[in-house]
Design a protein around this motif. Structure first.
Motif, short mmCIF file in Angstrom:
data_model
loop_
_atom_site.label_atom_id
_atom_site.label_comp_id
_atom_site.label_asym_id
_atom_site.label_seq_id
_atom_site.Cartn_x
_atom_site.Cartn_y
_atom_site.Cartn_z
N SER A 1 0.95 -1.78 -0.43
CA SER A 1 -0.10 -0.01 0.40
C SER A 1 0.65 1.31 -0.07
N TYR B 1 0.88 4.34 -2.57
CA TYR B 1 0.56 5.68 -2.51
C TYR B 1 1.93 6.35 -2.90
N ASP C 1 -5.64 -1.12 -4.97
CA ASP C 1 -5.38 -1.59 -3.88
C ASP C 1 -6.56 -2.47 -3.21
P1 ADP Z 1 -3.90 -3.30 3.94
O1 ADP Z 1 -5.42 -3.52 3.94
O2 ADP Z 1 -2.92 -2.42 2.76
O3 ADP Z 1 -2.86 -3.63 4.38
P2 ADP Z 1 -3.29 -1.52 6.48
O4 ADP Z 1 -4.16 -2.59 6.88
O5 ADP Z 1 -2.44 -2.20 6.49
O6 ADP Z 1 -3.73 -1.65 4.47
O7 ADP Z 1 -3.41 -0.44 6.55
C1 ADP Z 1 -4.96 0.58 6.31
C2 ADP Z 1 -4.05 2.15 6.55
O8 ADP Z 1 -3.77 2.19 8.19
C3 ADP Z 1 -3.09 2.65 5.52
O9 ADP Z 1 -3.69 3.92 5.87
C4 ADP Z 1 -1.81 2.95 6.02
O10 ADP Z 1 -1.23 3.99 5.68
C5 ADP Z 1 -2.42 3.01 7.73
N1 ADP Z 1 -1.27 2.36 8.87
C6 ADP Z 1 -1.19 1.19 8.63
N2 ADP Z 1 -0.10 0.51 9.66
C7 ADP Z 1 0.11 1.67 10.17
C8 ADP Z 1 0.55 1.65 11.33
N3 ADP Z 1 1.54 0.85 12.27
N4 ADP Z 1 0.39 3.19 12.49
C9 ADP Z 1 -0.45 3.80 11.94
N5 ADP Z 1 -1.03 3.39 10.50
C10 ADP Z 1 -0.86 2.60 9.84
#
Ligand code: ADP
Ligand code: ADP
Length: 224
Positions: A47, A51, A168
């Protein structure tokens, strides 16, 4: 021709006193007209990469060129214009405006670009016909199934005929029948219009749809 070139990309998130190294010196090229899958374990940086190349975030360091433009040099305003003109986005959760009908959701972008009501109507109906939703113009998102909502979101992403579609995990909330329908639709649009599609997926079944898979591990691309 490379539509996207990325060199030595790093993205560090600061969480209090801890640095999270989401991207660790990644370099990739994507050619015009490719349907590319970005795959890799959860937390590997997929992701974050999307971005950066879709200009929703800026890297900590590294170089990104999109259609020959060094996008790192653009101001925030220029980046917004660039995105509206060249990109379409499809998200896991559809991200439709709940109060607006199918047609209104799809018309938002042509409206923002100053098209007349009549042009907006024509463009929206044309693309909703392609995704098989011409009969759902006046429905609200909550009156549609998940698969239908994602097809509205694809119509919205495609309505201005962008050069590149970023998706995504667009099928993450869909059953296998609807997932296949969405992937068939992407494949059709890619083959008929020659649009470049960059899609994150963690489903091995999706691989057959992609021209190429970019494998990400620990914030770097794995050479295959
Ligand atoms: P994906 O399903 O694509 O892996 P995530 O669930 O990892 O997405 O992330 C969803 C959102 O949360 C994104 O906007 C990401 O930038 C944010 N995010 C992911 N991990 C963290 C974290 N450790 N702390 C803060 N924000 C996070
Ligand atoms: P993926 O999409 O492959 O699941 P992400 O790009 O969402 O991976 O995340 C890569 C790493 O960066 C993970 O360790 C995640 O927790 C972290 N991360 C993502 N977004 C944020 C954020 N906004 N703030 C802090 N950490 C983040």
């Amino acid at each position: 021709m490379n539509v996207i070139s990325v060199r030595d990309l790093f993205r560090v998130y600061r969480l209090g006193t801890v640095d999270v190294h989401a991207l660790n010196g990644l370099s990739i090229d994507i050619e015009k007209g490719e349907f590319v899958g970005i795959m890799g374990p959860s937390g590997s940086g997929k992701s974050t990469l999307l971005y950066q190349i879709s200009l929703l975030d800026r890297p900590s360091s590294g170089f990104i060129s999109v259609q020959g433009t060094d996008v790192g040099r653009l101001s925030d305003r220029q980046r917004t214009k660039f995105r509206l003109k060249h990109f379409g986005y499809v998200f896991q959760d559809y991200a439709l405006v709940p109060e607006l009908t199918t047609e209104e959701n799809v018309s938002l972008l042509p409206m923002a670009l100053g098209k007349s009501d009549e042009e907006c109507h024509e463009m929206s109906v044309d693309i909703l016909d392609v995704v098989g939703l011409k009969e759902r113009l006046s429905h609200l998102p909550r009156e549609l199934s998940g698969g239908e909502q994602q097809r509205v979101a694809i119509a919205r992403a495609m309505v201005n005929q962008p050069d590149i579609i970023f998706a995504d995990e667009p099928c993450a909330n869909l059953d296998s029948v609807n997932s296949k329908r969405i992937l068939d639709l992407f494949k059709q649009l890619n083959q008929e219009n020659g649009q470049t599609i960059v899609m994150i997926s963690h489903e091995d079944e999706d691989i057959e749809y992609f021209d190429r898979v970019i494998q990400i591990f620990d914030g770097k691309n794995v050479e295959n």
